[in-house]
Design a protein around this motif. Structure first.
Motif, short mmCIF file in Angstrom:
data_model
loop_
_atom_site.label_atom_id
_atom_site.label_comp_id
_atom_site.label_asym_id
_atom_site.label_seq_id
_atom_site.Cartn_x
_atom_site.Cartn_y
_atom_site.Cartn_z
N LEU A 135 113.54 119.72 47.51
CA LEU A 135 112.89 118.42 47.62
C LEU A 135 112.44 117.92 46.25
N TYR A 136 111.83 118.78 45.47
CA TYR A 136 111.36 118.38 44.15
C TYR A 136 112.53 118.00 43.24
N ARG A 137 113.62 118.74 43.32
CA ARG A 137 114.79 118.41 42.51
C ARG A 137 115.37 117.07 42.92
N ALA A 138 115.42 116.81 44.22
CA ALA A 138 115.95 115.53 44.70
C ALA A 138 115.07 114.37 44.24
N LEU A 139 113.75 114.55 44.29
CA LEU A 139 112.85 113.49 43.85
C LEU A 139 112.97 113.23 42.35
N VAL A 140 113.10 114.29 41.56
CA VAL A 140 113.28 114.11 40.12
C VAL A 140 114.59 113.38 39.84
N LEU A 141 115.66 113.77 40.54
CA LEU A 141 116.94 113.09 40.37
C LEU A 141 116.84 111.62 40.76
N TRP A 142 116.08 111.34 41.81
CA TRP A 142 115.89 109.95 42.24
C TRP A 142 115.17 109.15 41.16
N PRO A 198 133.02 101.30 30.17
CA PRO A 198 133.42 101.83 31.49
C PRO A 198 132.63 103.05 31.94
N LEU A 199 132.30 103.95 31.02
CA LEU A 199 131.51 105.12 31.41
C LEU A 199 130.09 104.72 31.84
N LEU A 200 129.54 103.74 31.16
CA LEU A 200 128.21 103.25 31.51
C LEU A 200 128.23 102.56 32.87
N LEU A 201 129.29 101.83 33.15
CA LEU A 201 129.42 101.19 34.46
C LEU A 201 129.57 102.23 35.56
N ALA A 202 130.33 103.28 35.31
CA ALA A 202 130.50 104.35 36.29
C ALA A 202 129.18 105.09 36.52
N ALA A 203 128.45 105.36 35.46
CA ALA A 203 127.15 106.02 35.59
C ALA A 203 126.17 105.13 36.35
N SER A 204 126.23 103.84 36.14
CA SER A 204 125.37 102.92 36.88
C SER A 204 125.69 102.92 38.36
N PHE A 205 126.99 102.99 38.69
CA PHE A 205 127.39 103.05 40.09
C PHE A 205 126.89 104.33 40.74
N VAL A 206 127.04 105.45 40.05
CA VAL A 206 126.55 106.73 40.58
C VAL A 206 125.05 106.68 40.76
N ALA A 207 124.33 106.11 39.81
CA ALA A 207 122.88 106.02 39.92
C ALA A 207 122.47 105.14 41.10
N LEU A 208 123.19 104.06 41.34
CA LEU A 208 122.90 103.21 42.50
C LEU A 208 123.13 103.95 43.81
N VAL A 209 124.20 104.70 43.87
CA VAL A 209 124.47 105.48 45.08
C VAL A 209 123.36 106.50 45.31
N LEU A 210 122.97 107.20 44.25
CA LEU A 210 121.89 108.18 44.37
C LEU A 210 120.58 107.53 44.78
N LEU A 211 120.34 106.33 44.28
CA LEU A 211 119.11 105.62 44.58
C LEU A 211 118.98 105.34 46.07
N TRP A 212 120.10 105.15 46.77
CA TRP A 212 120.07 104.87 48.20
C TRP A 212 120.28 106.12 49.05
N VAL A 213 121.07 107.06 48.58
CA VAL A 213 121.43 108.22 49.40
C VAL A 213 120.29 109.25 49.46
N ILE A 214 119.62 109.50 48.35
CA ILE A 214 118.58 110.53 48.34
C ILE A 214 117.46 110.24 49.33
N PRO A 215 116.87 109.03 49.35
CA PRO A 215 115.84 108.78 50.37
C PRO A 215 116.37 108.89 51.79
N LEU A 216 117.62 108.45 52.00
CA LEU A 216 118.21 108.56 53.33
C LEU A 216 118.32 110.02 53.77
N LEU A 217 118.79 110.88 52.88
CA LEU A 217 118.91 112.30 53.20
C LEU A 217 117.54 112.94 53.45
#
Length: 71
Positions: A11-18, A34-53
């Motif tokens: 839980l603590y690791r997930a919150l830190v990652l969030w 392109p790498l920055l855009l890909a990292a932004s996409f991954v960060a957006l996915v994590l921003l929504w998936v972690i709280p859901l999980l």
């Protein structure tokens, strides 16, 4: 009598990652590389998936406790 605390390392690791993903979105997602855009996409996915999980995990634990009769 000793108190036993559940292991909440995941839980603590997930919150830190969030928080890292949220900070990256707020501060570092303005470039067009392109790498920055890909990292932004991954960060957006994590921003929504972690709280859901986390919500699904808590709901699953609550359901397990009510089914077992330990409510």
């Amino acid at each position: 009598m000793t108190l036993r605390f559940p292991d909440r390392t995941g839980l603590y690791r997930a919150l830190v990652l969030w928080f890292v993903a949220a900070t990256f979105i707020q501060t570092g997602s303005g470039g067009s590389h392109p790498l920055l855009l890909a990292a932004s996409f991954v960060a957006l996915v994590l921003l929504w998936v972690i709280p859901l999980l986390l919500v699904v995990g808590v709901a699953g634990e609550l359901y397990a406790h009510t089914v077992d009769g330990r409510a």
